[in-house]
Scaffold this active site. Structure first.
Site, short mmCIF file in Angstrom:
data_model
loop_
_atom_site.label_atom_id
_atom_site.label_comp_id
_atom_site.label_asym_id
_atom_site.label_seq_id
_atom_site.Cartn_x
_atom_site.Cartn_y
_atom_site.Cartn_z
N ASN A 9 -15.32 2.65 -11.00
CA ASN A 9 -14.05 2.01 -11.84
C ASN A 9 -14.62 1.09 -13.21
O ASN A 9 -15.12 0.27 -13.09
CB ASN A 9 -13.77 0.63 -10.65
CG ASN A 9 -12.41 -0.31 -11.30
OD1 ASN A 9 -11.67 0.18 -12.22
ND2 ASN A 9 -12.47 -1.20 -10.58
N LYS A 11 -12.57 -0.19 -15.36
CA LYS A 11 -11.74 -1.42 -15.63
C LYS A 11 -11.13 -1.13 -17.11
O LYS A 11 -11.20 0.09 -17.51
CB LYS A 11 -12.57 -2.72 -15.30
CG LYS A 11 -13.23 -2.81 -13.93
CD LYS A 11 -13.53 -3.99 -13.42
CE LYS A 11 -14.15 -3.84 -12.10
NZ LYS A 11 -14.62 -5.48 -11.40
N HIS A 95 -6.64 -3.63 -6.24
CA HIS A 95 -7.92 -4.13 -6.55
C HIS A 95 -7.68 -5.70 -6.88
O HIS A 95 -6.75 -6.23 -7.30
CB HIS A 95 -8.36 -3.65 -8.08
CG HIS A 95 -9.67 -4.22 -8.24
ND1 HIS A 95 -9.88 -5.26 -8.76
CD2 HIS A 95 -11.06 -3.39 -8.13
CE1 HIS A 95 -11.38 -5.40 -8.89
NE2 HIS A 95 -11.98 -4.38 -8.52
N GLU A 97 -8.64 -7.89 -8.81
CA GLU A 97 -8.29 -8.30 -9.91
C GLU A 97 -6.73 -8.30 -10.29
O GLU A 97 -5.97 -8.98 -10.91
CB GLU A 97 -9.13 -7.67 -11.06
CG GLU A 97 -10.43 -7.96 -11.16
CD GLU A 97 -11.47 -7.06 -11.70
OE1 GLU A 97 -11.15 -6.03 -12.18
OE2 GLU A 97 -12.70 -7.17 -11.41
N GLU A 167 -13.98 -4.72 -0.56
CA GLU A 167 -14.43 -5.45 -1.60
C GLU A 167 -14.43 -6.85 -1.48
O GLU A 167 -13.29 -7.52 -2.03
CB GLU A 167 -13.77 -4.95 -3.04
CG GLU A 167 -13.67 -3.61 -3.37
CD GLU A 167 -13.77 -3.34 -4.87
OE1 GLU A 167 -14.64 -2.73 -5.32
OE2 GLU A 167 -12.77 -3.68 -5.48
N GLY A 173 -18.72 -8.16 -9.51
CA GLY A 173 -19.13 -8.74 -10.83
C GLY A 173 -19.70 -9.94 -10.83
O GLY A 173 -20.24 -10.58 -11.85
N SER A 213 -20.83 -5.68 -6.64
CA SER A 213 -22.14 -5.35 -7.20
C SER A 213 -23.13 -4.36 -6.56
O SER A 213 -24.25 -4.58 -6.59
CB SER A 213 -22.79 -6.73 -6.93
OG SER A 213 -22.10 -7.68 -7.80
P1 PGA Z 1 -18.43 -4.62 -9.59
O1 PGA Z 1 -17.06 -4.18 -9.53
O2 PGA Z 1 -19.28 -3.29 -9.30
O3 PGA Z 1 -18.82 -4.87 -10.98
O4 PGA Z 1 -18.95 -5.81 -8.73
C1 PGA Z 1 -16.84 -3.57 -8.37
C2 PGA Z 1 -15.19 -3.51 -8.38
O5 PGA Z 1 -14.39 -4.48 -8.99
O6 PGA Z 1 -14.54 -2.46 -7.91
#
Ligand code: PGA
Length: 252
Positions: A9, A11, A95, A97, A167, A173, A213
């Site tokens: 992903n 983003k 997601h 976000e 998630e 993140g 992460s």
């Molecule tokens: P990350 O993001 O691996 O940077 O924690 C995962 C995601 O948001 O899908």
């Protein structure tokens, strides 16, 4: 036997030349179908260019979001038909976000999932709890609610075409990964919930991937868990080396 999915992903990262360069490296490193399916989710602007590079490779393309309407007066939005047109086979839906920063509700996500399926896209439906919810012991309740609302009126046949992504929001993140056992516990719960809610679902075949992460250092122990069928990778998917390592580790 479930074939794992390792999804990147990206983003809001990567210009078109950066995305194309990454896709070329990926195609060179993974020219044949492997033991895991690789999925790349570039930003909308790079979808067509990445597709051009990957069209005769086993690597799949995903969008990061879509609108539930097929067309119309929705300035700034992109439809499922447009994503299929650009070469997408997958779309990330819900997601955290999108839920938190853009106010996407379960009702909207449910509409997106229905439209995605109708258009032949495989939704990667994201669910997960906040730190506060985890600490107050509400994780399972939240997960169950997100599944119930997000998958409202989805048939047992269609559930087979949906990939779920667990998630935990506190692990995205932040560098904090759920321990393999914490993740496994929730993945098992998701599988049991699918089995209970969808009578003929063959829940043992539902693909449930983990995100939050993920990096080469923790991929092996996460993938060793019986109910973890892959990863949705954010930060560690931006550089070719770590992402290629994650794919290779998951194929062991
Ligand atoms: P990350 O993001 O691996 O940077 O924690 C995962 C995601 O948001 O899908």
């Amino acid at each position: 036997m479930i074939k794992p999915i390792i999804a990147a992903n990206w983003k809001m990262h990567k210009t078109i030349p950066e995305a194309v360069a990454f896709a070329k490296q990926l195609k060179k490193e993974f020219p044949e179908p492997g033991r895991a399916d690789i999925v790349i989710a570039p930003p909308f602007t790079a979808l067509s260019s990445v597709m051009e590079v990957l069209k005769d490779s086993p690597i799949h393309i995903s969008a990061q979001n879509m609108h539930w309407e097929e067309k119309g007066a929705c300035t700034g939005e992109v439809s499922a038909t447009m994503l299929v047109d650009a070469g997408c086979e997958f779309v990330i839906v819900g997601h955290s976000e999108r839920r938190i920063l853009f106010g996407e509700t379960s009702k909207m996500l449910n509409k997106k999932i229905h439209t995605a399926l109708k258009s032949g896209l495989t939704p990667i439906f994201c669910i997960g709890e906040t730190l506060k919810e985890r600490e107050s012991g509400a994780t399972f309740r939240i997960i169950q609610k997100q599944i119930k609302e997000g998958l409202n009126n989805i048939t047992s046949d269609d559930i087979r075409r949906i990939t779920l992504a667990y998630e935990p929001i506190w692990a995205i993140g932040t560098g904090k990964t759920a321990t393999p056992l914490q993740a496994q516990e929730v993945h098992r719960f998701i599988r049991e919930t699918i089995a209970a809610d969808f009578e003929h679902a063959r829940a043992s075949e539902t693909i449930i991937i983990y995100g939050g992460s993920v990096k080469p250092e923790n991929t092996g122990s996460l993938m060793d868990q019986p109910d973890i069928n892959g990863a949705l990778v954010g930060g560690a998917s931006l550089d070719f080396g770590p992402f290629a390592d994650i794919v290779k580790i998951s194929e062991r």
